[in-house]
Scaffold this active site. Sequence first.
Site, PDB file in Angstrom:
ATOM      1  N   ASP A 178      19.324  -4.623  -4.059  1.00 48.65           N
ATOM      2  CA  ASP A 178      17.942  -4.969  -3.357  1.00 48.65           C
ATOM      3  C   ASP A 178      16.890  -5.065  -4.413  1.00 48.65           C
ATOM      4  O   ASP A 178      17.258  -5.474  -5.634  1.00 48.65           O
ATOM      5  CB  ASP A 178      17.611  -3.517  -2.545  1.00 48.65           C
ATOM      6  CG  ASP A 178      16.684  -3.858  -1.364  1.00 48.65           C
ATOM      7  OD1 ASP A 178      15.567  -4.060  -1.435  1.00 48.65           O
ATOM      8  OD2 ASP A 178      17.184  -3.561  -0.186  1.00 48.65           O
ATOM      9  N   HIS A 237      10.577  -1.921  -1.321  1.00 49.74           N
ATOM     10  CA  HIS A 237      11.855  -1.970  -0.370  1.00 49.74           C
ATOM     11  C   HIS A 237      13.058  -1.220  -0.896  1.00 49.74           C
ATOM     12  O   HIS A 237      13.707  -0.522  -0.218  1.00 49.74           O
ATOM     13  CB  HIS A 237      12.070  -3.684  -0.025  1.00 49.74           C
ATOM     14  CG  HIS A 237      13.202  -3.690   1.061  1.00 49.74           C
ATOM     15  ND1 HIS A 237      14.548  -4.168   0.915  1.00 49.74           N
ATOM     16  CD2 HIS A 237      12.749  -4.227   2.268  1.00 49.74           C
ATOM     17  CE1 HIS A 237      14.980  -4.211   2.005  1.00 49.74           C
ATOM     18  NE2 HIS A 237      13.879  -4.417   2.999  1.00 49.74           N
ATOM     19  N   SER A 255      16.348  -3.760   7.941  1.00 42.92           N
ATOM     20  CA  SER A 255      16.701  -3.476   6.579  1.00 42.92           C
ATOM     21  C   SER A 255      16.797  -1.864   6.619  1.00 42.92           C
ATOM     22  O   SER A 255      17.850  -1.485   5.997  1.00 42.92           O
ATOM     23  CB  SER A 255      15.585  -3.864   5.556  1.00 42.92           C
ATOM     24  OG  SER A 255      15.680  -4.962   5.380  1.00 42.92           O
TER      25      SER A 255
END
Length: 344
Positions: free
Chosen positions: A163, A194, A341
Site C-alpha cells: 500500500d 491509505h 479497500s
Amino acid sequence: MRLLLCLLALLLSGFASPARAQAEEAQRQVLVMLQLPKAHYRPDGSYAGTYGEGVGRQSRQHVAQSLAQAHRLEMRSEWAMPLAGVDCFVMRLPEGDTRSSAKVAEAVAEDKRVAWAQPVSLYRAQGSQQEPLYRAQPAARQWQLAELHQLATGKGVRVAVVDSGVEANHPDLVGQIALNENFVDAKLVPAEGHGTAVAGIIAARADNGAGIAGIAPQARLLALRACWQAAKTDGTQTLCTSLGLAKALYAAIQQGAHIINMSLGGPDDRLLALLLDQAQARGATVVAAMPGENGPFPANHPGVLVVGLAQPLPAGAVIAPGRDVPSTAVGGGWSLVSGSSFAA
C-alpha cells in the site's frame, strides 16, 4: 485578490507536481524480461552464490543494452528475480518520444531473446474516503471483535500491507510493524493516509487503552510501500505502479508473509500475476479489495480472496464492513474511512 489566488494555485501545483511526475515517469517505462538460467545450471560454471553473477549476467546486460539501442530506449535499472525466473531491465522512452510504451513493449517482445516485455501500469486504491473523527475508543461492534479475539488474535502471523506509507510510530501501531520498506523511491518511508488506515484496521494494538483494536492485534505487519499519495481536485488519491507493486510482492514472498493485502485495482499484469502465483504456491493468502472502476486486477486473479463492502458480490467473494470504519490516521489520530479497500 487575484494575485493571491494565483500564488496559491502555483503553490498547490508545486506540491502536487512530484506525485504527478511519478505517474508520468512510470507511464514512459517499459519492463524487459530476460530469462534466468535454471537454479542447477550457470553458463559461467558457477554453482554457488546468487543468480545474475559472472558471464551470465554480463551476457544479459549486453542483450539488454542491444535491445535498448535498437528500440531507442534509455536503460534505467536492472532487477534480477530468481523466484520469477527472470532478470527485469527497466527501460524508458526518451523525453519528447511520442510512442506509447505499450506499442514499444510489443515490438521488444518480438525479439526471441526476450521472455516478455510490458509497459508499466498505474493502479489506484479502491476507495480512500476519510472523515475526521475524534480520538476514538474501540467501536467496531458489528465486527464482534471481543468474541473474535477470544478465538484468534493473529499471533505468529505476518501480514504484508502492499500500500502507501504506514505511520510506524502511530500510538496504535508502535511495535506492530516488523518491516517498513519503500519501493516507490529511495527516501525514508513517509506517513500516508491509505496505508496507515489499512494497517490500523488489520493490526492496531488492543492493549494500550486508546484508539481502536485491529482485527488481528497480535499479527506483525510488513509495511511495503508500493504506492504514494497524490493530490487531486477533490482530495487525494493513492497511486501505484506495477513495478513498485512487483518489488513489494517479491519482498513479501521473501519475508514469508502468510497474508498479503492488496487494497487496490488496475489492469491485468503478467509480472504481477506470476508473483501472485509464486506467493500462493508458498502458502500465502492474497486478499484484494472488490474491483471498481480502476480495473479488475488483482481481484480477478485465481485464488485471490476478494472482499467487498456490499452486495452484489461475485461468486467466492466475501462481505465485510467498509463504511465509516474507525482506523488510524496520519498524525497520531484516528478517523472514519470508507471504501472496499478498508473492507479488505
